[in-house]
Design a protein around this motif. Structure first.
Motif, PDB file in Angstrom:
ATOM      1  N   HIS A  57       0.822  -1.218   0.000  1.00 49.47           N
ATOM      2  CA  HIS A  57       0.000   0.000   0.000  1.00 49.47           C
ATOM      3  C   HIS A  57       0.854   1.265   0.000  1.00 49.47           C
ATOM      4  O   HIS A  57       0.672   2.130  -0.862  1.00 49.47           O
ATOM      5  CB  HIS A  57      -0.972  -0.031   1.182  1.00 49.47           C
ATOM      6  CG  HIS A  57      -1.944   1.103   1.187  1.00 49.47           C
ATOM      7  ND1 HIS A  57      -1.651   2.313   1.755  1.00 49.47           N
ATOM      8  CD2 HIS A  57      -3.198   1.204   0.675  1.00 49.47           C
ATOM      9  CE1 HIS A  57      -2.679   3.113   1.608  1.00 49.47           C
ATOM     10  NE2 HIS A  57      -3.625   2.467   0.959  1.00 49.47           N
ATOM     11  N   VAL A 105       1.146   4.116  -3.111  1.00 54.28           N
ATOM     12  CA  VAL A 105       0.882   5.545  -2.895  1.00 54.28           C
ATOM     13  C   VAL A 105       2.092   6.377  -3.318  1.00 54.28           C
ATOM     14  O   VAL A 105       1.951   7.387  -4.022  1.00 54.28           O
ATOM     15  CB  VAL A 105       0.502   5.824  -1.423  1.00 54.28           C
ATOM     16  CG1 VAL A 105       0.468   7.317  -1.143  1.00 54.28           C
ATOM     17  CG2 VAL A 105      -0.837   5.180  -1.092  1.00 54.28           C
ATOM     18  N   GLU A 106       3.283   5.959  -2.933  1.00 57.49           N
ATOM     19  CA  GLU A 106       4.505   6.693  -3.285  1.00 57.49           C
ATOM     20  C   GLU A 106       4.676   6.795  -4.802  1.00 57.49           C
ATOM     21  O   GLU A 106       4.995   7.866  -5.332  1.00 57.49           O
ATOM     22  CB  GLU A 106       5.719   5.996  -2.670  1.00 57.49           C
ATOM     23  CG  GLU A 106       7.035   6.647  -3.023  1.00 57.49           C
ATOM     24  CD  GLU A 106       8.211   5.838  -2.519  1.00 57.49           C
ATOM     25  OE1 GLU A 106       9.215   5.755  -3.253  1.00 57.49           O
ATOM     26  OE2 GLU A 106       8.133   5.284  -1.392  1.00 57.49           O
ATOM     27  N   GLU A 151       2.044   9.129  -6.290  1.00 62.68           N
ATOM     28  CA  GLU A 151       2.353  10.528  -5.980  1.00 62.68           C
ATOM     29  C   GLU A 151       3.430  11.064  -6.924  1.00 62.68           C
ATOM     30  O   GLU A 151       3.413  12.222  -7.301  1.00 62.68           O
ATOM     31  CB  GLU A 151       2.814  10.671  -4.528  1.00 62.68           C
ATOM     32  CG  GLU A 151       1.679  10.580  -3.549  1.00 62.68           C
ATOM     33  CD  GLU A 151       2.134  10.610  -2.093  1.00 62.68           C
ATOM     34  OE1 GLU A 151       3.327  10.384  -1.810  1.00 62.68           O
ATOM     35  OE2 GLU A 151       1.265  10.854  -1.233  1.00 62.68           O
ATOM     36  N   ASP A 190      -6.115  11.588  -5.355  1.00 64.60           N
ATOM     37  CA  ASP A 190      -6.737  11.513  -4.031  1.00 64.60           C
ATOM     38  C   ASP A 190      -6.394  10.178  -3.355  1.00 64.60           C
ATOM     39  O   ASP A 190      -7.058   9.168  -3.592  1.00 64.60           O
ATOM     40  CB  ASP A 190      -8.244  11.681  -4.163  1.00 64.60           C
ATOM     41  CG  ASP A 190      -8.949  11.761  -2.820  1.00 64.60           C
ATOM     42  OD1 ASP A 190      -8.262  11.737  -1.769  1.00 64.60           O
ATOM     43  OD2 ASP A 190     -10.189  11.847  -2.817  1.00 64.60           O
ATOM     44  N   ALA A 191      -5.368  10.181  -2.523  1.00 66.24           N
ATOM     45  CA  ALA A 191      -4.934   8.956  -1.837  1.00 66.24           C
ATOM     46  C   ALA A 191      -6.010   8.441  -0.881  1.00 66.24           C
ATOM     47  O   ALA A 191      -6.044   7.251  -0.573  1.00 66.24           O
ATOM     48  CB  ALA A 191      -3.629   9.206  -1.089  1.00 66.24           C
ATOM     49  N   GLU A 192      -6.883   9.308  -0.428  1.00 67.76           N
ATOM     50  CA  GLU A 192      -7.954   8.901   0.480  1.00 67.76           C
ATOM     51  C   GLU A 192      -9.041   8.108  -0.252  1.00 67.76           C
ATOM     52  O   GLU A 192      -9.829   7.413   0.378  1.00 67.76           O
ATOM     53  CB  GLU A 192      -8.578  10.126   1.158  1.00 67.76           C
ATOM     54  CG  GLU A 192      -7.605  10.909   2.027  1.00 67.76           C
ATOM     55  CD  GLU A 192      -7.078  10.088   3.188  1.00 67.76           C
ATOM     56  OE1 GLU A 192      -7.874   9.359   3.826  1.00 67.76           O
ATOM     57  OE2 GLU A 192      -5.869  10.170   3.462  1.00 67.76           O
ATOM     58  N   LEU A 251      -8.515   5.698  -2.418  1.00 65.45           N
ATOM     59  CA  LEU A 251      -8.048   4.367  -2.802  1.00 65.45           C
ATOM     60  C   LEU A 251      -9.036   3.320  -2.315  1.00 65.45           C
ATOM     61  O   LEU A 251      -9.562   3.427  -1.208  1.00 65.45           O
ATOM     62  CB  LEU A 251      -6.691   4.058  -2.170  1.00 65.45           C
ATOM     63  CG  LEU A 251      -5.485   4.826  -2.634  1.00 65.45           C
ATOM     64  CD1 LEU A 251      -4.262   4.391  -1.840  1.00 65.45           C
ATOM     65  CD2 LEU A 251      -5.235   4.615  -4.100  1.00 65.45           C
ATOM     66  N   VAL A 275      -6.851   2.738  -7.840  1.00 66.12           N
ATOM     67  CA  VAL A 275      -6.497   4.155  -7.751  1.00 66.12           C
ATOM     68  C   VAL A 275      -7.131   4.861  -8.934  1.00 66.12           C
ATOM     69  O   VAL A 275      -7.089   4.364 -10.056  1.00 66.12           O
ATOM     70  CB  VAL A 275      -4.959   4.343  -7.807  1.00 66.12           C
ATOM     71  CG1 VAL A 275      -4.582   5.790  -7.600  1.00 66.12           C
ATOM     72  CG2 VAL A 275      -4.266   3.454  -6.785  1.00 66.12           C
TER      73      VAL A 275
END
Length: 75
Positions: A14, A18-19, A22, A29-31, A33, A48
């Motif tokens: 996870h 995200v990295e 980004e 919007d990582a929130e 996911l 994503v």
């Protein structure tokens, strides 16, 4: 543009996903996911949603995700 990342269940997956997103899709919007475990718990899928800028971006995302050794497939 939805992208699904599939890999073995691993605590490192996870944050690594995200990295990488980004880096290649700043501002996603990582929130938002969506994370789902397989019925047996051996695999995990992370969906994503990004605003894709072109095939070069998508190819670079795929290459970096697969290079982690944690990802089995990118759809």
């Amino acid at each position: 543009y939805p992208i699904k990342v599939l890999g073995r269940s691993d605590d490192r997956l996870h944050p690594m996903v995200v990295e990488i997103f980004e880096r290649h899709a700043p501002g996603f919007d990582a929130e938002a996911l969506r994370v789902k475990s397989s019925s047996g718990g051996k695999f995990i899928s992370i969906t994503v949603i990004i605003e894709a800028t072109g095939t070069d971006q998508l190819a670079a995302l795929h290459e970096d995700l697969m290079a982690t050794g944690l990802v089995n497939m990118v759809i």
